[in-house]
Design a protein around this motif. Structure first.
Motif, PDB file in Angstrom:
ATOM      1  N   GLN A 147      20.484  -4.260  10.206  1.00 26.68           N
ATOM      2  CA  GLN A 147      21.529  -3.538  10.923  1.00 26.68           C
ATOM      3  C   GLN A 147      22.330  -2.680   9.954  1.00 26.68           C
ATOM      4  OE1 GLN A 147      21.878  -7.055  14.315  1.00 26.68           O
ATOM      5  NE2 GLN A 147      23.746  -6.214  13.477  1.00 26.68           N
ATOM      6  N   LYS A 148      23.471  -2.222  10.377  1.00 31.06           N
ATOM      7  CA  LYS A 148      24.266  -1.276   9.616  1.00 31.06           C
ATOM      8  C   LYS A 148      24.657  -1.813   8.245  1.00 31.06           C
ATOM      9  CE  LYS A 148      28.647   1.262   9.929  1.00 31.06           C
ATOM     10  NZ  LYS A 148      29.884   1.434  10.731  1.00 31.06           N
ATOM     11  N   MET A 149      24.485  -0.983   7.223  1.00 31.10           N
ATOM     12  CA  MET A 149      24.924  -1.335   5.876  1.00 31.10           C
ATOM     13  C   MET A 149      25.157  -0.059   5.080  1.00 31.10           C
ATOM     14  SD  MET A 149      21.392  -2.745   4.116  1.00 31.10           S
ATOM     15  CE  MET A 149      21.034  -3.823   5.497  1.00 31.10           C
ATOM     16  N   SER A 150      25.947  -0.169   4.028  1.00 29.13           N
ATOM     17  CA  SER A 150      26.226   1.002   3.195  1.00 29.13           C
ATOM     18  C   SER A 150      24.988   1.394   2.395  1.00 29.13           C
ATOM     19  CB  SER A 150      27.381   0.693   2.240  1.00 29.13           C
ATOM     20  OG  SER A 150      26.981  -0.262   1.266  1.00 29.13           O
ATOM     21  N   ASN A 154      22.135  -1.113   0.892  1.00 33.45           N
ATOM     22  CA  ASN A 154      20.744  -0.892   1.294  1.00 33.45           C
ATOM     23  C   ASN A 154      19.827  -0.792   0.076  1.00 33.45           C
ATOM     24  OD1 ASN A 154      18.659  -0.288   3.322  1.00 33.45           O
ATOM     25  ND2 ASN A 154      18.659   1.742   2.392  1.00 33.45           N
ATOM     26  N   THR A 177      18.301  -9.782  12.703  1.00 29.26           N
ATOM     27  CA  THR A 177      19.320  -9.114  13.498  1.00 29.26           C
ATOM     28  C   THR A 177      20.137 -10.153  14.265  1.00 29.26           C
ATOM     29  OG1 THR A 177      17.928  -8.877  15.462  1.00 29.26           O
ATOM     30  CG2 THR A 177      17.803  -7.120  13.809  1.00 29.26           C
ATOM     31  N   GLU A 197      30.462  -9.439  15.511  1.00 38.14           N
ATOM     32  CA  GLU A 197      29.827  -8.664  14.454  1.00 38.14           C
ATOM     33  C   GLU A 197      30.912  -8.261  13.450  1.00 38.14           C
ATOM     34  OE1 GLU A 197      26.582  -7.653  14.303  1.00 38.14           O
ATOM     35  OE2 GLU A 197      25.790  -7.933  16.335  1.00 38.14           O
ATOM     36  N   TYR A 199      31.769  -6.248   9.909  1.00 36.90           N
ATOM     37  CA  TYR A 199      31.201  -5.247   9.008  1.00 36.90           C
ATOM     38  C   TYR A 199      32.174  -4.866   7.903  1.00 36.90           C
ATOM     39  CZ  TYR A 199      29.137  -1.027   7.142  1.00 36.90           C
ATOM     40  OH  TYR A 199      28.606  -0.105   6.290  1.00 36.90           O
ATOM     41  N   SER A 203      26.497  -5.592   7.645  1.00 36.61           N
ATOM     42  CA  SER A 203      26.729  -6.290   8.911  1.00 36.61           C
ATOM     43  C   SER A 203      26.492  -7.776   8.742  1.00 36.61           C
ATOM     44  CB  SER A 203      25.782  -5.746   9.989  1.00 36.61           C
ATOM     45  OG  SER A 203      26.093  -4.413  10.296  1.00 36.61           O
TER      46      SER A 203
END
Length: 215
Positions: A147-150, A154, A177, A197, A199, A203
């Motif tokens: 999922q979302k990450m900087s 990453n 996930t 969630e 962040y 995430s």
């Protein structure tokens, strides 16, 4: 000594330092967790690492059994507890599948930031269900690496994946996930109480579930 144990023993030296970048997620998760702890609770902290969470929760519950497969992590955890004069937390090098842990013996079980590293998540969930008392609470926090990450996080995850494939990191690092966590909990027959969630650069999924009382 297994390769996995050796890896976590080696990681223990700088573990707290490497986790500082995710301190917002850890603090948020711990504050959320505190709302579900009672002074009558017997708690199992599975994969306790260096014991930071167990030490923080110690004043809110009756007792905590905190386990980790790394003896070096446990050494650091014991040092923290001794420094803070904490007496109701027992740190032990062990695994949740050890037969000495009796079914339906815990009010709360914690698995904080470790579900993505276990060999068999389904088996782990079933075991947690067995160990919980009827209507007992399971609290999990899981890095969601799909999922979302900087950008920086990453890059670090991609490096870790390469090291896993080459065997230099001898543990599975799953790109799990939040929906996959929910599926695992449903299969293990848990009822969701709360989920969030969280962040901050990456995430992370905080979820509280309850063991259903069988009729």
């Amino acid at each position: 000594m297994s390769k996995t144990e050796k890896f976590w023993d080696s990681a223990s030296k700088n573990y707290d330092k490497t986790e500082e970048r995710f301190e917002y997620i850890h603090n948020k998760s711990r504050e959320n967790t505190k709302r579900y702890l009672k002074d009558s609770d017997t708690v199992l902290d599975y994969g306790c690492g260096t014991g930071t969470a167990s030490c923080q929760f110690s004043g809110l519950v009756k007792e905590i059994h905190a386990i980790d497969i790394s003896s070096k992590m446990i050494e650091i955890a014991n040092e923290k507890a001794a420094a803070s004069k904490i007496e109701n937390v027992r740190f032990e090098q062990s695994d949740i599948f050890d037969k000495k842990y009796s079914n339906e013996s815990y009010d709360v079980i914690l698995a904080l930031n470790m579900l993505h590293t276990v060999t068999s998540p389904r088996d782990m969930m079933r075991r947690i269900n067995e160990l919980l008392k009827p209507e007992g609470v399971f609290i999990s926090v899981t890095p969601c690496l799909r999922q979302k990450m900087s950008f920086l996080v990453n890059l670090q995850i991609q490096l870790v994946r390469v090291l896993c494939k080459t065997g230099l990191i001898p543990i599975p690092i799953r790109r799990i996930t939040s929906s996959e966590v929910d599926d695992l909990l449903e299969i293990a027959e848990f009822q969701t109480v709360e989920s969030e969630e969280i962040y901050k650069g990456a995430s992370s999924y905080f979820v509280v579930v309850k063991k259903l009382r069988k009729t």
